[in-house]
Design a protein around this motif. Structure first.
Motif, short mmCIF file in Angstrom:
data_model
loop_
_atom_site.label_atom_id
_atom_site.label_comp_id
_atom_site.label_asym_id
_atom_site.label_seq_id
_atom_site.Cartn_x
_atom_site.Cartn_y
_atom_site.Cartn_z
N LEU A 23 0.82 -1.21 0.00
CA LEU A 23 0.00 0.00 0.00
C LEU A 23 0.85 1.26 0.00
N SER A 24 2.07 1.17 0.54
CA SER A 24 2.95 2.34 0.61
C SER A 24 3.51 2.72 -0.76
N VAL A 52 1.62 2.64 -3.73
CA VAL A 52 0.59 3.08 -4.68
C VAL A 52 0.89 4.53 -5.07
N SER A 53 0.85 4.81 -6.38
CA SER A 53 1.08 6.18 -6.86
C SER A 53 0.19 6.46 -8.06
N LYS A 91 -8.59 -2.00 1.35
CA LYS A 91 -7.59 -0.94 1.52
C LYS A 91 -6.91 -0.61 0.20
N LEU A 92 -6.57 -1.64 -0.57
CA LEU A 92 -5.88 -1.41 -1.84
C LEU A 92 -6.79 -0.68 -2.82
N GLU A 129 -9.32 1.25 -2.22
CA GLU A 129 -9.51 2.64 -1.77
C GLU A 129 -8.28 3.50 -2.07
N THR A 130 -7.09 2.94 -1.80
CA THR A 130 -5.85 3.69 -2.02
C THR A 130 -5.63 3.95 -3.51
N GLU A 175 -7.96 6.75 -4.61
CA GLU A 175 -7.47 8.06 -4.17
C GLU A 175 -6.40 8.62 -5.12
N LYS A 176 -5.65 7.71 -5.76
CA LYS A 176 -4.59 8.12 -6.69
C LYS A 176 -5.08 8.14 -8.14
#
Length: 255
Positions: free
Chosen positions: A186-187, A189-190, A213-214, A216-217, A220-221
């Motif tokens: 998750l850290s 994701v870009s 979580k993935l 959603e992340t 967001e990107k």
């Protein structure tokens, strides 16, 4: 088929190449096994199916824990991608990835870091947070008879197994929580991450928390994703027949 092509001489790592009659795209097909077991040979049946759908299939071995902890396996798959891009195969801009379980995690990493479309079946996503939130779970190796010998498509974990889940996550980082935080996909994701197809059974070994979580992340990107949640307890390639068509369509649509 080209068997045991050495892509990393230093670590003596090999991959198998399955060539279709006409190459539409290439797919890096990554075996599972909790980052501590498994082999590219497990992927033969799925590789042949993908070849029939026009994919040049690259099935690699990678270094395994506990002898080689994170980021060894991830680095190996990044090397496989670089090898493929620089190969003589006409696949530049037409590379995707697919993996199950730990292989799903590594497939996700290729999407996040190389910007390619990828699919994860029961990928291990929720690492650091999950371990932090389950202090009561005592890590324990899976004692299921002959588990190592089962073909990928025959694995059914019979639902959640939190003790085993925690065991192989911590084994991947040699019990080091700081390293576990680094291992969390998750850290990474870009905005430049590739689109992802994420499948999971509703009541299986891999918790759904990572899927949510993935997705959603990624949203967001501004990165597209598709999720397929499947009834039952079957893990990874055990539900291949259910997930296969959606997976292939997603990968081809996002090339």
């Amino acid at each position: 088929m080209i068997k045991d092509y050495i892509y990393d001489k230093e670590n003596q790592l090999a991959l198998d190449i399955y060539e279709p009659k006409t190459i539409e795209a290439a797919i890096i097909l990554i075996h599972g096994g909790g980052w501590f077991r498994g082999d590219k040979a497990k992927e033969a049946t799925l590789a042949e199916r993908l070849t029939n759908d026009g994919f040049l299939v690259i099935a690699p071995n990678y270094r395994l824990a506990p002898d080689h902890i994170f980021p060894s396996a991830m680095d190996d798959l990044l090397n496989v991608y670089d090898w493929l891009v620089n190969s003589d195969y006409p696949v530049k801009g037409k590379i995707v990835a697919l993996g199950s379980s730990a292989g799903g995690n590594l497939s996700i990493e290729l999407a996040l870091q190389k910007g390619i479309p990828a699919a994860s079946w029961s990928g291990i996503i929720d690492l650091y947070d999950w371990v932090q939130q389950h202090p009561e779970v005592v890590p324990a190796m899976n004692q299921k008879p002959n588990f190592d010998q089962q073909a990928s498509g025959k694995i059914d974990q019979d639902g959640a197994n939190d003790a085993f889940y925690k065991w192989f996550i911590l084994n991947y980082v040699d019990q080091d929580m700081a390293r576990l935080k680094q291992a969390d996909p998750l850290s990474r994701v870009s905005n430049n991450s590739g689109p992802l197809f994420i499948a999971n059974s509703l009541k299986e070994l891999v918790p759904l928390s990572g899927v949510y979580k993935l997705q959603e992340t990624l949203a967001e990107k501004g990165v597209p994703s598709e999720t397929k949640l499947i009834t039952g307890t079957v893990h990874g390639e055990g539900y291949a027949d259910i997930a296969y068509q959606n997976t292939v369509q997603f990968l081809k649509d996002n090339l």
